[in-house]
Write an enzyme that holds these catalytic residues in place. Sequence first.
Site, PDB file in Angstrom:
ATOM      1  N   ILE A  33       0.828  -1.203   0.000  1.00  0.00           N
ATOM      2  CA  ILE A  33       0.000   0.000   0.000  1.00  0.00           C
ATOM      3  C   ILE A  33       0.868   1.261   0.000  1.00  0.00           C
ATOM      4  CG2 ILE A  33      -1.646   1.349   1.369  1.00  0.00           C
ATOM      5  CD1 ILE A  33      -2.875  -1.305   2.269  1.00  0.00           C
ATOM      6  N   SER A 165      -7.083   0.814  10.871  1.00  0.00           N
ATOM      7  CA  SER A 165      -7.694  -0.449  10.456  1.00  0.00           C
ATOM      8  C   SER A 165      -9.054  -0.592  11.108  1.00  0.00           C
ATOM      9  CB  SER A 165      -6.812  -1.625  10.875  1.00  0.00           C
ATOM     10  OG  SER A 165      -7.502  -2.851  10.720  1.00  0.00           O
ATOM     11  N   TYR A 193      -2.810  -5.903  17.787  1.00  0.00           N
ATOM     12  CA  TYR A 193      -2.888  -5.166  16.518  1.00  0.00           C
ATOM     13  C   TYR A 193      -4.038  -4.159  16.555  1.00  0.00           C
ATOM     14  CZ  TYR A 193      -3.624  -4.046  11.620  1.00  0.00           C
ATOM     15  OH  TYR A 193      -3.800  -3.366  10.436  1.00  0.00           O
ATOM     16  N   LYS A 197      -4.032   0.145  16.518  1.00  0.00           N
ATOM     17  CA  LYS A 197      -4.772   0.972  15.561  1.00  0.00           C
ATOM     18  C   LYS A 197      -5.822   1.833  16.259  1.00  0.00           C
ATOM     19  CE  LYS A 197      -2.519  -0.344  11.935  1.00  0.00           C
ATOM     20  NZ  LYS A 197      -1.604   0.606  11.261  1.00  0.00           N
ATOM     21  N   SER A 228      -0.753  -7.813   0.316  1.00  0.00           N
ATOM     22  CA  SER A 228       0.494  -7.054   0.242  1.00  0.00           C
ATOM     23  C   SER A 228       1.513  -7.683   1.173  1.00  0.00           C
ATOM     24  CB  SER A 228       0.245  -5.595   0.652  1.00  0.00           C
ATOM     25  OG  SER A 228       0.000  -5.507   2.042  1.00  0.00           O
TER      26      SER A 228
END
Length: 310
Positions: A33, A165, A193, A197, A228
């Site tokens: 990205i 996210s 995670y 975010k 990705s």
Amino acid sequence: MGFSPTDNSRAEWVPRQRQDGRRVLVTGSNRGIGYATAAGLAALGAQVVLAGHEGSEAFGEAMDRIVLETGCQRDQLSYMALDLRSLDSVRAFVQAWAQRPTAERVLHSLINNAGIAGAPGVSPDGFELCFQINYLSMFLLTRLLLPYMQPSSDGAPARIVCVSSSAHVFTLGLPTDEKYLRASGGGFFSLRYGESKLCVNSFVRQLASRLDPATVEVAAVHPGSTASGFWHSFPAWAQRCIASVAQGPDQGARTSLFCATEKRIMSGGYYADCAPAAASFWLGSTAKADLLWQKSCAWTGVSPNKLHAQ
């Protein structure tokens, strides 16, 4: 990044707003990205500084590909080393930025793209890796670069875009306990995670409330599920499964490009699919957000009040 459905009910947004004369810094931009974001901005005429830790050879190859794919001039692109695993690396990066020629220190857009899906362990600074890379180092980088951020010659505000996210919704609230944040995490499928975010979204709101939107605007974005290098730590079979259902990096970069280039955005907002989106109710706790801001300033050694005088 997280998994989420894509809204196909409206026409796909296409970047058209020229960026000639604007200097943009994109972190984690040699692949995925970040690469697509850097290429998109270069195609629109921006001077793009690509930053990351994977070395001059990897970034040189990335810049060569951008020239071939977009037709931009090679002198629109440059590379600077930055390792978000280390706060000292962030400070060294900003010191190097301060040594650039005066005209090249001006920054019109900062795209905080770099991040990891999650990994066990702690950083050299003693913080859980997701928290450090996805949030704390980004916090410090942004704070230290604020003195260099200026509106462009046409009066358009500087922009800060932070990749978040949809996973920020799936948490138990903003983490502020230092003992917890200094303990090794459990990877993408733990809470770490999403928590990192959620911190990003909180930072965007806190920073926007402290800045004049006529000078600097700030936004958080959800890129959508994207195949990705973000998933490189996953087993090969898992990466193949993700690639079979996820969008490509060009689509994943669209909302970052939208918030970086559109004439009007809502400063402090959270965007997905190139439109404002609903953020987690956890962000409604002003007291917790203020506490995270104060602690983040203490952990990184910056002033909680004086944004432009570190």
